[in-house]
Design a protein around this motif. Sequence first.
Motif, PDB file in Angstrom:
ATOM      1  N   ALA A   1      -3.138 -78.932 -50.244  1.00 48.60           N
ATOM      2  CA  ALA A   1      -2.550 -80.172 -49.729  1.00 48.60           C
ATOM      3  C   ALA A   1      -3.107 -81.389 -50.475  1.00 48.60           C
ATOM      4  O   ALA A   1      -2.393 -82.359 -50.725  1.00 48.60           O
ATOM      5  CB  ALA A   1      -2.825 -80.294 -48.236  1.00 48.60           C
ATOM      6  N   LEU A   2      -4.396 -81.327 -50.834  1.00 45.00           N
ATOM      7  CA  LEU A   2      -5.012 -82.449 -51.540  1.00 45.00           C
ATOM      8  C   LEU A   2      -4.571 -82.516 -52.996  1.00 45.00           C
ATOM      9  O   LEU A   2      -4.328 -83.591 -53.530  1.00 45.00           O
ATOM     10  CB  LEU A   2      -6.538 -82.305 -51.516  1.00 45.00           C
ATOM     11  CG  LEU A   2      -7.259 -82.735 -50.250  1.00 45.00           C
ATOM     12  CD1 LEU A   2      -8.713 -82.327 -50.339  1.00 45.00           C
ATOM     13  CD2 LEU A   2      -7.147 -84.245 -50.076  1.00 45.00           C
ATOM     14  N   LEU A   3      -4.492 -81.356 -53.614  1.00 50.39           N
ATOM     15  CA  LEU A   3      -4.235 -81.334 -55.054  1.00 50.39           C
ATOM     16  C   LEU A   3      -2.748 -81.472 -55.375  1.00 50.39           C
ATOM     17  O   LEU A   3      -2.387 -81.791 -56.501  1.00 50.39           O
ATOM     18  CB  LEU A   3      -4.800 -80.044 -55.666  1.00 50.39           C
ATOM     19  CG  LEU A   3      -6.332 -79.899 -55.529  1.00 50.39           C
ATOM     20  CD1 LEU A   3      -6.791 -78.507 -55.967  1.00 50.39           C
ATOM     21  CD2 LEU A   3      -7.064 -80.964 -56.352  1.00 50.39           C
ATOM     22  N   GLU A   4      -1.906 -81.230 -54.386  1.00 47.74           N
ATOM     23  CA  GLU A   4      -0.456 -81.353 -54.562  1.00 47.74           C
ATOM     24  C   GLU A   4       0.059 -80.719 -55.846  1.00 47.74           C
ATOM     25  O   GLU A   4       0.680 -81.392 -56.681  1.00 47.74           O
ATOM     26  CB  GLU A   4      -0.045 -82.839 -54.500  1.00 47.74           C
ATOM     27  CG  GLU A   4      -0.430 -83.476 -53.175  1.00 47.74           C
ATOM     28  CD  GLU A   4       0.096 -84.892 -53.027  1.00 47.74           C
ATOM     29  OE1 GLU A   4       0.122 -85.623 -54.034  1.00 47.74           O
ATOM     30  OE2 GLU A   4       0.494 -85.251 -51.908  1.00 47.74           O
ATOM     31  N   PRO A   5      -0.189 -79.418 -55.993  1.00 45.35           N
ATOM     32  CA  PRO A   5       0.271 -78.744 -57.229  1.00 45.35           C
ATOM     33  C   PRO A   5       1.786 -78.585 -57.227  1.00 45.35           C
ATOM     34  O   PRO A   5       2.432 -78.737 -56.201  1.00 45.35           O
ATOM     35  CB  PRO A   5      -0.410 -77.373 -57.156  1.00 45.35           C
ATOM     36  CG  PRO A   5      -0.693 -77.156 -55.711  1.00 45.35           C
ATOM     37  CD  PRO A   5      -0.860 -78.500 -55.068  1.00 45.35           C
ATOM     38  N   LYS A   6       2.330 -78.242 -58.412  1.00 50.93           N
ATOM     39  CA  LYS A   6       3.773 -78.034 -58.518  1.00 50.93           C
ATOM     40  C   LYS A   6       4.128 -76.605 -58.194  1.00 50.93           C
ATOM     41  O   LYS A   6       5.175 -76.329 -57.644  1.00 50.93           O
ATOM     42  CB  LYS A   6       4.212 -78.285 -59.971  1.00 50.93           C
ATOM     43  CG  LYS A   6       4.222 -79.727 -60.364  1.00 50.93           C
ATOM     44  CD  LYS A   6       4.762 -79.807 -61.789  1.00 50.93           C
ATOM     45  CE  LYS A   6       4.158 -81.009 -62.484  1.00 50.93           C
ATOM     46  NZ  LYS A   6       4.146 -80.851 -63.932  1.00 50.93           N
ATOM     47  N   MET A   7       3.227 -75.709 -58.622  1.00 46.72           N
ATOM     48  CA  MET A   7       3.506 -74.278 -58.442  1.00 46.72           C
ATOM     49  C   MET A   7       2.370 -73.684 -57.615  1.00 46.72           C
ATOM     50  O   MET A   7       1.237 -73.620 -58.066  1.00 46.72           O
ATOM     51  CB  MET A   7       3.588 -73.620 -59.832  1.00 46.72           C
ATOM     52  CG  MET A   7       3.869 -72.130 -59.792  1.00 46.72           C
ATOM     53  SD  MET A   7       5.552 -71.781 -59.187  1.00 46.72           S
ATOM     54  CE  MET A   7       5.241 -70.567 -57.931  1.00 46.72           C
ATOM     55  N   CYS A   8       2.691 -73.287 -56.390  1.00 48.44           N
ATOM     56  CA  CYS A   8       1.658 -72.776 -55.495  1.00 48.44           C
ATOM     57  C   CYS A   8       1.796 -71.271 -55.345  1.00 48.44           C
ATOM     58  O   CYS A   8       2.854 -70.797 -54.933  1.00 48.44           O
ATOM     59  CB  CYS A   8       1.781 -73.412 -54.109  1.00 48.44           C
ATOM     60  SG  CYS A   8       1.883 -75.208 -54.159  1.00 48.44           S
ATOM     61  N   VAL A   9       0.739 -70.560 -55.694  1.00 46.51           N
ATOM     62  CA  VAL A   9       0.726 -69.116 -55.502  1.00 46.51           C
ATOM     63  C   VAL A   9      -0.216 -68.825 -54.335  1.00 46.51           C
ATOM     64  O   VAL A   9      -1.382 -69.210 -54.367  1.00 46.51           O
ATOM     65  CB  VAL A   9       0.236 -68.391 -56.778  1.00 46.51           C
ATOM     66  CG1 VAL A   9       0.252 -66.879 -56.570  1.00 46.51           C
ATOM     67  CG2 VAL A   9       1.091 -68.785 -57.982  1.00 46.51           C
TER      68      VAL A   9
ATOM     69  N   ALA B   1      11.669 -80.619 -53.569  1.00 42.30           N
ATOM     70  CA  ALA B   1      12.562 -80.203 -54.662  1.00 42.30           C
ATOM     71  C   ALA B   1      11.818 -79.972 -55.973  1.00 42.30           C
ATOM     72  O   ALA B   1      12.258 -79.203 -56.823  1.00 42.30           O
ATOM     73  CB  ALA B   1      13.654 -81.251 -54.863  1.00 42.30           C
ATOM     74  N   GLY B   2      10.682 -80.647 -56.120  1.00 38.52           N
ATOM     75  CA  GLY B   2       9.953 -80.528 -57.386  1.00 38.52           C
ATOM     76  C   GLY B   2       8.831 -79.506 -57.334  1.00 38.52           C
ATOM     77  O   GLY B   2       8.006 -79.438 -58.242  1.00 38.52           O
ATOM     78  N   ARG B   3       8.777 -78.737 -56.267  1.00 42.78           N
ATOM     79  CA  ARG B   3       7.629 -77.842 -56.101  1.00 42.78           C
ATOM     80  C   ARG B   3       8.134 -76.442 -55.758  1.00 42.78           C
ATOM     81  O   ARG B   3       9.168 -76.291 -55.109  1.00 42.78           O
ATOM     82  CB  ARG B   3       6.761 -78.378 -54.959  1.00 42.78           C
ATOM     83  CG  ARG B   3       5.496 -77.610 -54.708  1.00 42.78           C
ATOM     84  CD  ARG B   3       4.602 -78.342 -53.710  1.00 42.78           C
ATOM     85  NE  ARG B   3       3.983 -79.512 -54.310  1.00 42.78           N
ATOM     86  CZ  ARG B   3       4.019 -80.723 -53.799  1.00 42.78           C
ATOM     87  NH1 ARG B   3       4.648 -80.960 -52.680  1.00 42.78           N
ATOM     88  NH2 ARG B   3       3.417 -81.715 -54.414  1.00 42.78           N
ATOM     89  N   ALA B   4       7.397 -75.436 -56.209  1.00 40.29           N
ATOM     90  CA  ALA B   4       7.812 -74.065 -55.895  1.00 40.29           C
ATOM     91  C   ALA B   4       6.639 -73.263 -55.346  1.00 40.29           C
ATOM     92  O   ALA B   4       5.481 -73.609 -55.577  1.00 40.29           O
ATOM     93  CB  ALA B   4       8.360 -73.397 -57.149  1.00 40.29           C
ATOM     94  N   PHE B   5       6.972 -72.207 -54.613  1.00 41.48           N
ATOM     95  CA  PHE B   5       5.943 -71.358 -54.002  1.00 41.48           C
ATOM     96  C   PHE B   5       6.182 -69.898 -54.337  1.00 41.48           C
ATOM     97  O   PHE B   5       7.333 -69.445 -54.372  1.00 41.48           O
ATOM     98  CB  PHE B   5       5.975 -71.498 -52.469  1.00 41.48           C
ATOM     99  CG  PHE B   5       5.544 -72.850 -51.983  1.00 41.48           C
ATOM    100  CD1 PHE B   5       4.225 -73.080 -51.602  1.00 41.48           C
ATOM    101  CD2 PHE B   5       6.457 -73.896 -51.920  1.00 41.48           C
ATOM    102  CE1 PHE B   5       3.836 -74.330 -51.163  1.00 41.48           C
ATOM    103  CE2 PHE B   5       6.066 -75.147 -51.478  1.00 41.48           C
ATOM    104  CZ  PHE B   5       4.755 -75.374 -51.096  1.00 41.48           C
TER     105      PHE B   5
END
Lengths: 427, 251
Positions: free
Chosen positions: B162-170, B196-200
Amino acid sequence: MALAEKTGADPLEARLGPVADAGAWAKAARGEAAKRLRAMGLPGRRDEYWRFTNPADLNAAEAPEAAVFETGEAPTFDAIDRLKIVFVDGVFDAATSDDLALEGVEIERLSAAASRDIHWARELYGVLEARGQTPVARPFAALNSATATDGVLIRVTAAAPKPVALIYLHRDTRSDAVLHHVVRVEAGASLTLLESGPAAARINKVLEVDIADGGAFHHIRAQGRDHERRAMTSIFARLGEGSVYKSFTLTANGVLTRNEQVIELTGDNGVAHVAGAALGDGKSFHHDDTVFITHDAVGCESRQVFKKVLRNGATGVFQGKILVKKGAQKTDGYQISQSLLLDEDSQFLAKPELEIYADDVACSHGSTSGAIDEDALFYLRSRGVPEADAQDLLTLAFVAEAIQEIEDEAIAADILARLEGWLARRR
Amino acid sequence: MLSIKNLHVSLEEEEKQILKGVDLEVEAGKVHAIMGPNGSGKSTLSYVLSGRDGYAVTDGSASLEGEDLLEMEPEERAAAGLFLAFQYPVEIPGVGNMTFLRTALNAQRKARGEDEMSAADFLKLVREKAKALKIDAEMLKRPVNVGFSGGEKKRNEILQMALLEPKMCVLDETDSGLDVDAMKLVAEGVNALRDAGRAFLVITHYQRLLDHIRPDVVHIMADGRIIKTGGPELALEVEENGYAGILGEVA
Ligand SMILES: Nc1ncnc2c1ncn2[C@@H]1O[C@H](COP(=O)(O)OP(=O)(O)OP(=O)(O)O)[C@@H](O)[C@H]1O
Ligand SMILES: [Mg+2]
């Protein structure tokens, strides 16, 4: 050890020289110390407690040369309100020292006190050192008592309003300093003593500390960073009932450092904590902590926490002993010595010892050597922390347990800043 | 967003092939789930993506928004926007959780050429995010993951995300070890970040998590390959019948 007789020039006599002229008490104390030294001789590699550390440079008649290292950074403890006592190459420097006046604290230069015929220090000077000579001989401490002409005598009669700081400056590349300090903390009184600086090309320093019932003595030192300096330091502490002794030492660099601490808990419910953090980089770095704590009273607590960070072939030594005498029930003794080896060339030699003659005691000791935790390193990097930063963070975390032994937060922060600086310069 | 092609990975230490040609495309804005039997290579895939030592990529590629991930250091991948919530979060004695979070956040900002966040702003941000995940101040003060319960460790992973706000979360089995309430908190944490700009990429064994985090696509991994891809109904099928049917069908 008595190899001297066979050769022409006697290295021991060369180290002793003639006994300096002084008042009755000092002359007697020096004479006694010289006698002790002659009986035990200078140490050799075969001596049980010198197997890991070569005493040759300390035995040598002349101090090996040591370049003066300019760090460019603010002196240690600079921001801390303290009474400054400066020694340059082992000689008291009145010009840069503060007035030796502090409420509840009497401070006197050893050379002045020695010229008197009678002085309170006669009960302690060389006396605590002599007590600490059994069961393990400490020749350099005896040599020191026999030959030291400078140092300070501090008597504390109340809670000192600020720390006393001994600052050791190194200017002469060949200086050979011998300093002897005596501290007497009277019942219920307290003092924080700070020490910092490289001192000399070679230094032999003794600190005798006598803490009366209910007294407290806090000691924090940062040994100087001169790469080539050699230091042999000995602390002899005697604790009365309910008294507190806490000592922390930071060592970074230096060719040779041997820090001995001999602590005797003689009154019930005393507390003795000794901690140290050593940082060494390179084959020439050799750092030795040799600690001997004797529990000779009921309900005392002792704690030893030593951490060493070693890289590029550096060597660390820890010899720590807890002796619990008969009748010293309810003793709580703890000892941990750990090294972080940042490469395969560095080494840590540890000799932890426990000797217990009482049955109702809790003593534990442990010693470990390890590399950086790869899982932790990867975890940090996976969060975006660059490898070098992650390594530093883990190195600081490793040393943290020793730094936590420092009670004063401002002083602890200063020590931490030194560590960070040291790591940053090694990028 | 994440593009994995024919990825073959073996162990560096021994001759053991673990990933045997993984193909996977995760588009921006989407949630993909991976399920699969124990030992099928799910964690290995997540470690290889994040750059852990010990694995050798023998063939294939993996890229994040067109950038070759496999060429980057782990910290560069993180700065590029990749985040892995570990199946087994690591304990780091001596490093405070707050120090850890701030160091990570500022390192990534620095790598992206942004200014470091001020101590005050950071404190405010952490407090807000921690509150949503019911992580108390005491947990923030403790050394990273040391003495944390299994569920607390997993929530701490989501806090980092939540803090780092990555684009691609695994997320590798972030649901395992969580009680029902914690599972909800974690799912809410994930859903709050959906954008919309982030994926999991959510690795899990259970449908339960997927009830809260609705996946767009579900993959089944077995023996180092993606053997089946489908919609959310595939997860339900696994939940009901196990892997036997699917494995049999493919074989
Ligand atoms: N470092 C390693 N050394 C030896 N074997 C390994 C290593 N890493 C992975 N493996 C092996 O590779 C296979 C895949 O492991 P991996 O952890 O990727 O499986 P997984 O799908 O995540 O399983 P789980 O559902 O149990 O978490 C297993 O057989 C595992 O034992
Ligand atoms: Mg796994």
